[in-house]
Design an enzyme around this catalytic site. Structure first.
Site, PDB file in Angstrom:
ATOM      1  N   CYS A  81       2.139  13.751 -12.292  1.00 17.88           N
ATOM      2  CA  CYS A  81       0.772  13.208 -12.299  1.00 17.88           C
ATOM      3  C   CYS A  81      -0.278  14.255 -12.626  1.00 17.88           C
ATOM      4  O   CYS A  81      -1.294  13.954 -13.238  1.00 17.88           O
ATOM      5  CB  CYS A  81       0.426  12.607 -10.933  1.00 17.88           C
ATOM      6  SG  CYS A  81       1.791  12.182  -9.891  1.00 17.88           S
ATOM      7  N   ASP A 113       1.974  10.972  -3.791  1.00 11.91           N
ATOM      8  CA  ASP A 113       2.653  10.004  -2.935  1.00 11.91           C
ATOM      9  C   ASP A 113       4.112   9.787  -3.301  1.00 11.91           C
ATOM     10  O   ASP A 113       4.943   9.526  -2.429  1.00 11.91           O
ATOM     11  CB  ASP A 113       1.915   8.663  -2.986  1.00 11.91           C
ATOM     12  CG  ASP A 113       0.582   8.723  -2.245  1.00 11.91           C
ATOM     13  OD1 ASP A 113       0.158   9.841  -1.876  1.00 11.91           O
ATOM     14  OD2 ASP A 113      -0.028   7.672  -2.027  1.00 11.91           O
ATOM     15  N   ASP A 155      -2.875   9.339  -6.650  1.00  9.38           N
ATOM     16  CA  ASP A 155      -3.521   8.282  -5.869  1.00  9.38           C
ATOM     17  C   ASP A 155      -4.777   8.705  -5.107  1.00  9.38           C
ATOM     18  O   ASP A 155      -5.838   8.123  -5.267  1.00  9.38           O
ATOM     19  CB  ASP A 155      -2.524   7.691  -4.868  1.00  9.38           C
ATOM     20  CG  ASP A 155      -1.352   7.012  -5.550  1.00  9.38           C
ATOM     21  OD1 ASP A 155      -1.241   7.115  -6.784  1.00  9.38           O
ATOM     22  OD2 ASP A 155      -0.538   6.386  -4.853  1.00  9.38           O
ATOM     23  N   GLU A 476       2.065   5.131   3.673  1.00  8.34           N
ATOM     24  CA  GLU A 476       2.495   4.015   2.830  1.00  8.34           C
ATOM     25  C   GLU A 476       3.948   3.672   3.138  1.00  8.34           C
ATOM     26  O   GLU A 476       4.721   4.527   3.558  1.00  8.34           O
ATOM     27  CB  GLU A 476       2.368   4.376   1.347  1.00  8.34           C
ATOM     28  CG  GLU A 476       0.940   4.435   0.864  1.00  8.34           C
ATOM     29  CD  GLU A 476       0.848   4.681  -0.634  1.00  8.34           C
ATOM     30  OE1 GLU A 476      -0.272   4.591  -1.154  1.00  8.34           O
ATOM     31  OE2 GLU A 476       1.869   4.958  -1.274  1.00  8.34           O
ATOM     32  N   SER A 502       2.076   1.031  -0.832  1.00  8.75           N
ATOM     33  CA  SER A 502       1.887   1.616  -2.148  1.00  8.75           C
ATOM     34  C   SER A 502       1.378   0.553  -3.111  1.00  8.75           C
ATOM     35  O   SER A 502       1.643  -0.646  -2.947  1.00  8.75           O
ATOM     36  CB  SER A 502       3.220   2.170  -2.653  1.00  8.75           C
ATOM     37  OG  SER A 502       3.175   2.420  -4.033  1.00  8.75           O
TER      38      SER A 502
END
EC number: 4.2.1.9
Length: 599
Positions: A81, A113, A155, A476, A502
């Site tokens: 990411c 995450d 996120d 999550e 999530s």
């Protein structure tokens, strides 16, 4: 090069007299500097020691006396990411420099995450949002930067960066690092969602060890955040709709070269925002927050947006809680056929018209406020004026011919959730469920029951003491929900939690149940076998217990002692507020006497 004109502000409505004023982009830079925070570091004989540090880094006299632009990146090597953010930051710096500014690059943390999921590391995820906002604030404050271009890729880093922008209220532009490309498993496109569900298939014998090994090697083929409408892409969509990102910039996948063009354009445009004195709180208004909530619903986005939008609003001093978000969700149609509930990924939407295509159909049919200002200096309606509907695609439906008339995310309330709860219904056909409770006091116990298949069809699995304070960190539950789905039980059980889900979660999974168990909310009082009734059509979440019975159980309830008695998680648990208000940790913009931009 992408050219997006900036409209100069000509009014000073609602501003402190004498502190802010319109400024033409061609106004003498010295005059601009006289009203900017960096004057406290660079101007006057008493700042000679400070300037010596700047000369030590190779800055010229001219660069020292230009506006200073913080270029904040969440780059790290934790996950794909964030891996492209440093490269993109260099393009931002070129844009700033070409427009007469002095860029100053710095990094902050991010917790990814996908790596943190399913174990104790997930407790760090939501607190990282606050750490990102706080560290960007401290860096900007400490060095007296005049503006901010923030790059984020996962996120919590997206809302964290936007929170910092509105908290500081210096001219700012947000840049999303872009999504990952889809993987290919035996001729079928796959995302990390398929990876987590593969774990469930492996537990039933549907996937062998070799199958699991094969798919994990191909599921994530490039840099970029998870490719479907999970939390990162949901908040990227929000960044354009709320007005903090340049049009189209949030949709381009991370590997696409056009990302560098967007980044350079952002560097140039932030200089125009400095000159015109356009700030984030001019942009992030109540109407802009409603626009943001609308695109979440229309795209079947992540329930986490119901945490992040109130948190962004809180930084501005605007009350916009879970119920306000849910009200927009309730009246916005679901039109973008995106995974996890649909068929397509972010790359597909970008290639048929991007986020502006989605926003255009919402605007045309009355679901967006077109008069909201954006970082282009123009309004939403002005930005979308030249966007044409693309009839040769089926990724985004016209808002008058939606997939469903109700948004892809629904708010719930009832005697089990007086402070509300949230569920993603995109892709679901059955919106009611009732069954006996099966209670777990931590996610690991629930996951073990799923892995060993000791739960029963028709049960409502309750995972509690996972809220913002009780977790701590509001974990999550993707590992558990994906395993259920992989076992073919996605529609045969329901799951409720005071934690989070999530953006990749699908099935009847309800999160953010409040008040949380740690402070004695009704979810803490449930016992195995209590009948729970869920109705996402009318937005209710109830347990079939009388008020008297709940009150009697509350008298017998005792708080649980946390295992986290020191460190960052302890500190977070002491400060964090309820999910209904965004799980925030400080009083917010409504309580400030002076924002940083006005020092």
């Amino acid at each position: 090069m992408i050219h997006i004109p900036v409209r100069r502000r000509t009014d000073d409505v609602g501003r402190e007299p004498g502190r802010r004023f319109a400024m033409d982009a061609k106004t003498n830079k010295t005059n601009i500097k006289s009203r900017l925070p960096s004057r406290h570091v660079t101007e006057g004989p008493e700042r000679a020691p400070h300037r010596s540090y700047l000369y030590a880094m190779g800055l010229t006299t001219a660069q020292i006396h230009q506006p200073f632009v913080g270029v904040a990146s969440c780059w790290n090597e934790a996950a794909p990411c964030n891996i492209s953010l440093m490269r993109q930051a260099q393009a931002v710096k070129k844009g700033v420099a070409s427009a007469g500014g002095t860029p100053r690059e710095f990094c902050t943390i991010t917790v990814t995450d996908g790596i943190a999921m399913g174990h104790d590391g997930m407790r760090s995820s939501l607190p990282s949002r606050e750490a990102i906002a706080d560290s960007v604030e401290l860096t900007i404050r400490g060095h007296s930067y005049d503006a901010l271009v923030g790059l984020a890729g996962c996120d919590k880093s997206l809302p964290g960066m936007m929170m910092a922008m509105v908290r500081l209220n210096v001219p700012s532009i947000f840049i999303y690092g872009g999504s990952i490309l889809p993987g290919n498993f035996r001729g079928q496109p796959v995302t990390v969602q398929d990876m987590f569900e593969a774990v469930g298939k492996h537990s039933t014998g549907e996937f062998s060890d070799a199958d699991l090994d094969e798919i994990e090697r191909v599921a994530c083929p490039s840099a970029g955040a998870c490719g479907a409408q999970f939390t990162a892409n949901t908040m990227a969509t929000v960044s354009e709709a709320i007005g903090l990102a340049l049009p189209y910039s949030a949709g381009a996948p991370a590997p696409y070269e056009i990302r560098d063009s967007f980044c350079m354009a952002a560097g140039e445009k932030v200089m125009d925002l400095i000159a015109a004195n356009i700030r984030p709180r001019d942009i992030v208004t109540r109407k802009a927050l409603e626009n943001a909530a609308a695109v979440v619903a229309a795209s079947g986005g992540s329930t986490n947006a119901a945490l992040h939008l109130p948190a962004i609003a809180h930084e501005c001093g605007i009350k916009f809680d879970l119920f306000d978000v849910a009200e927009i969700f309730k009246k916005t149609p679901y039109v973008a056929d995106l995974k996890p509930g649909g068929r397509y990924v972010a790359k597909d939407m970008f290639e048929v018209g991007g986020i502006p295509l989605l926003m255009k159909t919402l605007l045309d049919h009355g679901y967006l406020h077109g008069d909201c200002l954006t970082v282009t200096g123009r309004t939403i309606a002005e930005n979308l004026k030249s966007v044409k509907w693309n009839a040769n695609q089926d990724v985004v439906r016209s808002a008058d011919k939606p997939i469903t008339v109700t948004g892809g995310v629904v708010g719930l309330k009832g005697n089990l959730a007086p402070e509300g709860a949230i569920v993603k219904v995109a892709g679901m056909s059955e919106l009611k469920f009732s069954g006996p409770a099966r209670c777990f006091d931590r996610e690991e116990d629930a996951f073990e029951a799923v892995q060993k298949r000791t739960y029963k069809e028709g049960e409502v699995l309750v995972i509690r003491y996972e809220g913002p304070r009780g977790g701590p960190g509001m974990r999550e539950m993707l590992a558990t929900t994906a395993a259920l789905y992989g076992q073919g039980m996605g529609g045969k059980v329901a799951l409720i939690t005071d934690g989070r889900f999530s953006g990749a979660t699908r099935g009847f999974c309800i999160g953010h149940v409040g008040p949380e168990a740690a402070i004695g909310g009704p979810i803490a009082l449930l016992r195995d076998g209590d009948l729970i009734e869920i109705d996402a059509n009318i937005g209710t979440l109830n347990v079939k217990l009388s008020d008297a019975e709940l009150a009697a159980r509350k008298k017998d309830w005792k708080p649980r002692e946390s295992d986290y008695r020191s460190g960052a998680l302890w500190k977070y648990a002491q400060q964090v507020g309820p999910a209904i208000g965004g799980a925030v940790t400080h009083p917010g913009g409504a309580h400030e006497k002076q924002c940083y931009a006005d020092i």
